[in-house]
Motif scaffolding. Structure first.
Motif, PDB file in Angstrom:
ATOM      1  N   ILE A   1      41.366  46.969  32.249  1.00  0.00           N
ATOM      2  CA  ILE A   1      42.187  46.623  31.074  1.00  0.00           C
ATOM      3  C   ILE A   1      43.291  45.659  31.487  1.00  0.00           C
ATOM      4  O   ILE A   1      43.572  44.680  30.789  1.00  0.00           O
ATOM      5  N   GLU A   2      43.914  45.951  32.631  1.00  0.00           N
ATOM      6  CA  GLU A   2      45.022  45.090  33.064  1.00  0.00           C
ATOM      7  C   GLU A   2      44.567  43.650  33.263  1.00  0.00           C
ATOM      8  O   GLU A   2      45.323  42.714  33.027  1.00  0.00           O
ATOM      9  N   ALA A   3      43.305  43.483  33.695  1.00  0.00           N
ATOM     10  CA  ALA A   3      42.787  42.132  33.954  1.00  0.00           C
ATOM     11  C   ALA A   3      42.405  41.407  32.662  1.00  0.00           C
ATOM     12  O   ALA A   3      42.101  40.215  32.691  1.00  0.00           O
ATOM     13  N   ALA A   4      42.393  42.125  31.541  1.00  0.00           N
ATOM     14  CA  ALA A   4      41.930  41.530  30.277  1.00  0.00           C
ATOM     15  C   ALA A   4      43.102  41.171  29.367  1.00  0.00           C
ATOM     16  O   ALA A   4      44.170  41.773  29.432  1.00  0.00           O
ATOM     17  N   ASP A   5      42.853  40.161  28.512  1.00  0.00           N
ATOM     18  CA  ASP A   5      43.818  39.825  27.449  1.00  0.00           C
ATOM     19  C   ASP A   5      43.378  40.446  26.132  1.00  0.00           C
ATOM     20  O   ASP A   5      44.198  40.733  25.269  1.00  0.00           O
ATOM     21  N   LEU A   6      42.062  40.571  25.984  1.00  0.00           N
ATOM     22  CA  LEU A   6      41.490  41.040  24.713  1.00  0.00           C
ATOM     23  C   LEU A   6      40.432  42.105  24.998  1.00  0.00           C
ATOM     24  O   LEU A   6      39.555  41.910  25.841  1.00  0.00           O
TER      25      LEU A   6
END
Ligand SMILES: Cc1cc2nc3c(=O)[nH]c(=O)nc-3n(C[C@H](O)[C@H](O)[C@H](O)COP(=O)(O)O)c2cc1C
Length: 192
Positions: free
Chosen positions: A79-84
């Motif tokens: 999740i931390e690596a994602a924007d969406l």
């Protein structure tokens, strides 16, 4: 560039409406960089050791504690690596599928994704947004009987993701073609 994490939770592979919706959403907003298929690869439930580990100060964690938290750490890192986040949410018995609830249990971590102070809870995952692809057979999405959509919105906000859009194929068993047609229009209206 927007980094996208896709999470499926339908137990169905073929004929899954939420999977089809997420495919269409990807075609609209961009291909996912990472996918988690909770319907295909079930995650283990949290247990006694996990809860103890999540509460133990980092310096006091045993090897068993660290092992118990490893998957949770990995899911949170995704999740931390994602924007969406694109999340498929089939309504099962008025709530979310058990597979998705387990993911929620694993990503809600005190001191990591949320914390409490006198002002109340504070979500620690910032600057992200989510799109929920919700499908129901007969329960009206957003109604009092739909505990899935409000729950997912609430949990995401709890960990800091407050910008959530819902796309729904609502009551498809009762409404026939109108339900997917409406969902296609909602997807077409998403920012590309
Ligand atoms: C175990 C199970 C429970 C379900 N419970 C509900 C429900 O409570 N309300 C509802 O409207 N539809 C219910 N349905 C229908 C699904 O929400 C609907 O078929 C939806 O399209 C499932 O998503 P999918 O097509 O991506 O698998 C249920 C389906 C299954 C398999």
């Amino acid at each position: 560039m927007t980094r996208i994490l896709r999470i499926d939770s339908s137990a169905q592979a073929e004929g899954s409406i939420t999977r089809t919706m997420l495919d269409r959403i990807e075609a609209r907003v961009g291909q996912a960089d990472l996918r988690r298929d909770l319907g295909e690869d079930a995650l283990p439930q949290i247990d006694r050791c996990w809860v103890a580990a999540s509460r133990a100060p980092e310096a006091e964690r045993t090897a068993d504690h660290r092992a118990a938290l490893a998957l949770s750490d990995a899911l949170i890192a995704e999740i931390e690596a994602a924007d969406l986040l694109l999340i498929g949410v089939p309504i099962y018995n008025f709530g979310v599928p058990g597979a998705l609830k387990i993911w929620v249990d694993l990503i809600c971590r005190p001191g990591v994704t949320f914390r409490y102070d006198v002002a109340g809870p504070e979500g620690l995952l910032r600057g992200k947004s989510a799109i929920l692809a919700v499908a129901s057979g007969g329960t009206e999405v957003g109604s009092e009987a739909d505990f899935a959509t409000a729950y997912m919105r609430h949990v995401l906000a709890f960990v800091g993701i407050t910008d959530t859009t819902v796309v729904a194929t609502d009551r498809h068993m009762a409404r026939g073609d109108d339900a997917p047609r409406e969902a296609r229009m909602q997807i077409a209206a998403l920012a590309a």
